[in-house]
Design an enzyme around this catalytic site. Structure first.
Site, PDB file in Angstrom:
ATOM      1  N   PRO A   1     -20.651  25.349  38.904  1.00 17.81           N
ATOM      2  CA  PRO A   1     -21.219  24.682  37.720  1.00 17.81           C
ATOM      3  C   PRO A   1     -20.453  23.412  37.351  1.00 17.81           C
ATOM      4  O   PRO A   1     -19.255  23.288  37.636  1.00 17.81           O
ATOM      5  CB  PRO A   1     -21.082  25.741  36.625  1.00 17.81           C
ATOM      6  CG  PRO A   1     -21.005  27.047  37.354  1.00 17.81           C
ATOM      7  CD  PRO A   1     -20.299  26.744  38.638  1.00 17.81           C
ATOM      8  N   ASN A   2     -21.172  22.515  36.695  1.00 15.49           N
ATOM      9  CA  ASN A   2     -20.583  21.276  36.149  1.00 15.49           C
ATOM     10  C   ASN A   2     -19.868  20.424  37.203  1.00 15.49           C
ATOM     11  O   ASN A   2     -18.904  19.737  36.885  1.00 15.49           O
ATOM     12  CB  ASN A   2     -19.607  21.591  35.001  1.00 15.49           C
ATOM     13  CG  ASN A   2     -20.296  22.400  33.928  1.00 15.49           C
ATOM     14  OD1 ASN A   2     -21.448  22.111  33.588  1.00 15.49           O
ATOM     15  ND2 ASN A   2     -19.629  23.422  33.419  1.00 15.49           N
ATOM     16  N   ARG A   3     -20.347  20.507  38.415  1.00 15.05           N
ATOM     17  CA  ARG A   3     -19.778  19.692  39.509  1.00 15.05           C
ATOM     18  C   ARG A   3     -18.325  20.050  39.845  1.00 15.05           C
ATOM     19  O   ARG A   3     -17.642  19.306  40.533  1.00 15.05           O
ATOM     20  CB  ARG A   3     -19.854  18.184  39.198  1.00 15.05           C
ATOM     21  CG  ARG A   3     -21.256  17.677  38.958  1.00 15.05           C
ATOM     22  CD  ARG A   3     -22.018  17.634  40.278  1.00 15.05           C
ATOM     23  NE  ARG A   3     -23.374  17.153  40.133  1.00 15.05           N
ATOM     24  CZ  ARG A   3     -24.449  17.930  39.951  1.00 15.05           C
ATOM     25  NH1 ARG A   3     -24.319  19.254  39.881  1.00 15.05           N
ATOM     26  NH2 ARG A   3     -25.642  17.410  39.874  1.00 15.05           N
ATOM     27  N   LEU A   4     -17.849  21.197  39.352  1.00 12.61           N
ATOM     28  CA  LEU A   4     -16.462  21.609  39.644  1.00 12.61           C
ATOM     29  C   LEU A   4     -16.477  22.527  40.866  1.00 12.61           C
ATOM     30  O   LEU A   4     -16.185  23.724  40.782  1.00 12.61           O
ATOM     31  CB  LEU A   4     -15.843  22.285  38.416  1.00 12.61           C
ATOM     32  CG  LEU A   4     -15.784  21.370  37.192  1.00 12.61           C
ATOM     33  CD1 LEU A   4     -15.233  22.110  35.980  1.00 12.61           C
ATOM     34  CD2 LEU A   4     -14.933  20.143  37.494  1.00 12.61           C
TER      35      LEU A   4
ATOM     36  N   HIS B   1     -29.101  19.586  39.506  1.00 17.40           N
ATOM     37  CA  HIS B   1     -29.084  20.971  39.980  1.00 17.40           C
ATOM     38  C   HIS B   1     -27.698  21.502  39.690  1.00 17.40           C
ATOM     39  O   HIS B   1     -26.710  20.925  40.144  1.00 17.40           O
ATOM     40  CB  HIS B   1     -29.387  21.018  41.486  1.00 17.40           C
ATOM     41  CG  HIS B   1     -29.406  22.402  42.036  1.00 17.40           C
ATOM     42  ND1 HIS B   1     -30.568  23.117  42.214  1.00 17.40           N
ATOM     43  CD2 HIS B   1     -28.399  23.217  42.418  1.00 17.40           C
ATOM     44  CE1 HIS B   1     -30.263  24.313  42.702  1.00 17.40           C
ATOM     45  NE2 HIS B   1     -28.954  24.400  42.823  1.00 17.40           N
TER      46      HIS B   1
END
Ligand SMILES: Cc1cc2nc3c(=O)[nH]c(=O)nc-3n(C[C@H](O)[C@H](O)[C@H](O)COP(=O)(O)O)c2cc1C
Length: 215
Positions: free
Chosen positions: A192-195, A12
């Site tokens: 986004p992108n786990r950041l 997700h």
């Protein structure tokens, strides 16, 4: 799909909103309330349901969900059975942690602190306001203790319902409120992108210091 394949593949990407130190309010209680207002507005499912983690006298953590029923200037109040597993943990070790996840807003909040019983009159007032069936349930359930059958519980409910047929139900002495008095908050906004964006508050003497954390 096999379970482990599902677990590995589920992804997700969080992309709805952002959070920076400049966005948050100086007081973490006010910040919590503003996020709660947004959660209610967004019709988040069960916005006041929080995980509450406690630690046993042996150092074993455990967690379960309760409802936050009041936010005072000191902390977050929930009601339960004082002889339940969580109650036994808290009497041995008052450290606790709440965690809320609001998927619809891609937000998580962690609140760490010390748990205390609320004054009797606060528990009395809350108990008196509950529906009669819930009041009887509080008497009937020896929360977290083994019970032989559902029937046993139902029989106890039946007896208590007859007993209190025409009378108000008194608050059981082993049922009441706790308040988690925080010294640490963390507000997490998925990115986004786990950041992810993470802003934490640490209590330092009587003031709150705000820091950004790595994702
Ligand atoms: C959405 C939700 C709300 C709950 N609210 C409460 C609550 O406010 N108080 C409570 O004692 N248990 C509540 N429970 C039940 C607890 O999760 C838990 O099963 C119970 O308190 C016994 O926990 P313990 O054995 O760890 O003490 C709730 C459960 C769910 C899923």
């Amino acid at each position: 799909m096999k379970t482990n394949e599902f677990l590995k593949q589920l992804r997700h990407d969080f992309a709805r909103q952002q959070l920076s130190k400049n966005d948050v309010l100086n007081n973490p209680f006010e910040q919590f309330k503003s996020w709660l207002d947004e959660a209610v507005e967004a019709q988040v499912n069960e916005p006041i349901a929080t995980t509450i983690a406690t630690v046993s006298k042996y150092g074993q953590p455990s967690a379960r969900i309760v409802y936050i029923r009041e936010i005072t200037e000191n902390g977050f109040v929930f009601f339960t059975n004082y002889l339940s597993k969580k109650g036994v943990d808290i009497s041995a070790n008052p450290k606790g942690c709440m965690n809320l996840f609001w998927p619809e807003l891609e937000r998580q909040i962690r609140i760490e602190g010390i748990i205390e019983k609320v004054p009797h009159d606060v528990s009395d007032a809350y108990f008196a306001d509950r529906p009669k069936a819930s009041q009887i349930g509080a008497h009937a359930s020896r929360q977290s203790q083994p019970i032989a059958s559902r029937k046993e519980l139902e029989e106890r409910i039946h007896e208590l319902t007859n007993k209190y047929n025409d009378e108000p139900v008194p608050r059981p002495s082993n049922w009441g409120g706790y308040i988690l008095v925080p010294h640490h908050f963390e507000f997490w906004q998925g990115r986004p992108n786990r950041l992810h964006d993470r802003v934490a508050y640490n209590k330092d003497d009587d003031s709150w210091k705000i820091v950004r954390l790595n994702p």
